[in-house]
Write an enzyme that holds these catalytic residues in place. Structure first.
Site, PDB file in Angstrom:
ATOM      1  N   CYS A 116       0.824  -1.218   0.000  1.00 47.84           N
ATOM      2  CA  CYS A 116       0.000   0.000   0.000  1.00 47.84           C
ATOM      3  C   CYS A 116       0.854   1.263   0.000  1.00 47.84           C
ATOM      4  CB  CYS A 116      -0.924  -0.003   1.208  1.00 47.84           C
ATOM      5  SG  CYS A 116      -1.983  -1.437   1.206  1.00 47.84           S
ATOM      6  N   HIS A 272      -2.366   6.569   4.420  1.00 51.19           N
ATOM      7  CA  HIS A 272      -2.992   5.481   3.661  1.00 51.19           C
ATOM      8  C   HIS A 272      -4.279   5.077   4.393  1.00 51.19           C
ATOM      9  CE1 HIS A 272      -3.965   1.711   1.968  1.00 51.19           C
ATOM     10  NE2 HIS A 272      -3.499   0.992   2.981  1.00 51.19           N
ATOM     11  N   ASN A 303     -10.275   0.276   1.655  1.00 55.74           N
ATOM     12  CA  ASN A 303      -8.824   0.338   1.526  1.00 55.74           C
ATOM     13  C   ASN A 303      -8.448   0.148   0.052  1.00 55.74           C
ATOM     14  OD1 ASN A 303      -6.103  -0.330   1.359  1.00 55.74           O
ATOM     15  ND2 ASN A 303      -6.090  -1.523   3.240  1.00 55.74           N
TER      16      ASN A 303
END
Ligand code: ACO
Length: 345
Positions: A116, A272, A303
């Site tokens: 990520c 994030h 996400n």
């Protein structure tokens, strides 16, 4: 305020989110879960999932086009395309495919896989290269940093622990010389020792001492890659790492510039969007009020892995002129990183 001999920053940002919405109510019909559990543990209400005709390529290209439009830069002025992606499971690299879609004739292009945090790794590498070329060769250029992921492609839709978390999307930024504001420092890190807590099945499990096992995986091509995550163990490392990266990037800037910035000087953080509890824990750990931390993305989009930070940029366009901000990410590998930026005034 310290000023660098050259200033490199964002000229325009863009994003793409598939119109197809998967709500918690939909998930209740797919696995044994509830809207209440998902919202309480993750803060997520809905996420976007790619539909027919959509792919990591189409999303990345759409986000890039929007960023170029906002920057007022034509695709042919771009000499470097870097794509942070974990779900482009083929050749050639996604960056070269985006380059082709945009009609860019020359320059360079490559993908970065860093979980990520892949978007941060892209910006870090573009920034270091641009700085070097500008300082050593006097060369100024424009680049595209793209974060994109189609996690729905690799989600195990029977695993309730992970399938409620993820969504698809893309975000992009045009990077180049700027008049005001810009990137002040970047940092990246990886902790491979945690690899077995979050991985994509076929890639990590084959044993290096057992070539037959590797061959089996590559030859058949029938095993679908699926996300495996030990959420409970990932959580504390994610929080610790993101807090550490923010401090590291500020310290790095202070070392380079001779300034003495502290956390108190940071007006906004774009982390994030792993899940709301991680974002809140980072804010709490840094003693930052939640209003100073971007946390809206995860509620609406889940996400989005490498895409979540540049997606967040678009919702913050024009806000807080001249403010010091930090972007911070954490993901598989456990790769983490941060960008310290000043908004244009
Ligand atoms: N619905 C209902 N119950 C569930 C669900 C679900 N979707 N998922 C798990 N449960 C159950 C479990 O089976 C368990 O039941 P038990 O107590 O009877 O055994 C119970 O809920 C608690 O499960 P935990 O996994 O311990 O729940 P936890 O509070 O840790 O929350 C979560 C899970 C949200 C995944 C959390 O661990 C987390 O946020 N981890 C970080 C993961 C993450 O965000 N990773 C992404 C970072 S890296 C990247 O972005 C790729």
């Amino acid at each position: 305020m310290q000023s660098y001999p050259i200033q490199i920053g964002y000229l325009g940002v863009g994003r793409y989110l598939p119109p197809n919405i998967l709500t918690n109510a939909h998930l209740e019909r797919m696995v044994e879960t509830s809207d209440e559990w998902i919202v309480q543990r993750t803060g997520i209400h809905e996420r976007r999932i790619m539909g027919e005709g959509e792919s990591v390529l189409s999303m990345a290209t759409a986000a890039a086009r929007e960023a170029l439009d906002r920057a007022g830069i034509s695709a042919n002025q771009i000499t470097d395309v870097r794509v942070g992606v974990n779900t482009h499971l083929r050749w050639p690299s996604l960056a070269t495919m985006v380059q082709n879609e945009l009609g860019i004739d020359d320059g360079t292009a490559s993908d970065i896989s860093a979980g990520c945090s892949a978007y941060i790794f892209c910006v870090d590498s573009i920034y270091q290269k641009m700085m070097t070329e500008w300082l050593l060769e006097g060369k100024k250029s424009y680049a595209l940093a793209i974060g994109v992921d189609g996690l729905s492609l690799i989600t195990d839709w029977t695993d309730r622990q992970t399938c409620v978390l993820f969504g698809d999307g893309a975000g992009a930024a045009v990077i180049g010389p700027v008049e005001s504001g810009g990137i002040l420092a970047t940092t990246t890190r990886a902790q491979g020792k945690y690899g077995d807590l979050l991985y994509l099945t076929p890639y990590i499990k084959p044993s290096l001492d057992d070539p037959e096992k590797m061959t089996f995986h590559t030859r058949t091509g029938t095993i679908e890659p699926l996300i495996y995550m030990e959420g409970r163990k990932v959580f504390p490392v994610a929080v610790r790492s993101m807090m550490a990266e923010i401090k590291t990037v500020i310290e790095k800037h202070n070392r380079i510039s001779g300034e003495s910035l502290t956390l108190d000087d940071i007006e906004y953080v774009i982390p994030h969007q792993a899940n709301h509890r991680i974002v809140s824990a980072v804010a709490e750990g840094l003693k930052l009020p939640l209003e100073q931390v971007y946390s809206e993305g995860v509620v609406k989009y889940g996400n989005n892995s490498a895409a979540s930070i540049p997606i967040g940029y678009v919702e913050n366009i024009g806000k807080r002129p001249g403010a010091l901000e930090v972007d911070v990410a954490f993901g598989a590998g456990f790769a983490s990183g941060a960008i310290l930026r000043r908004n244009p005034s």
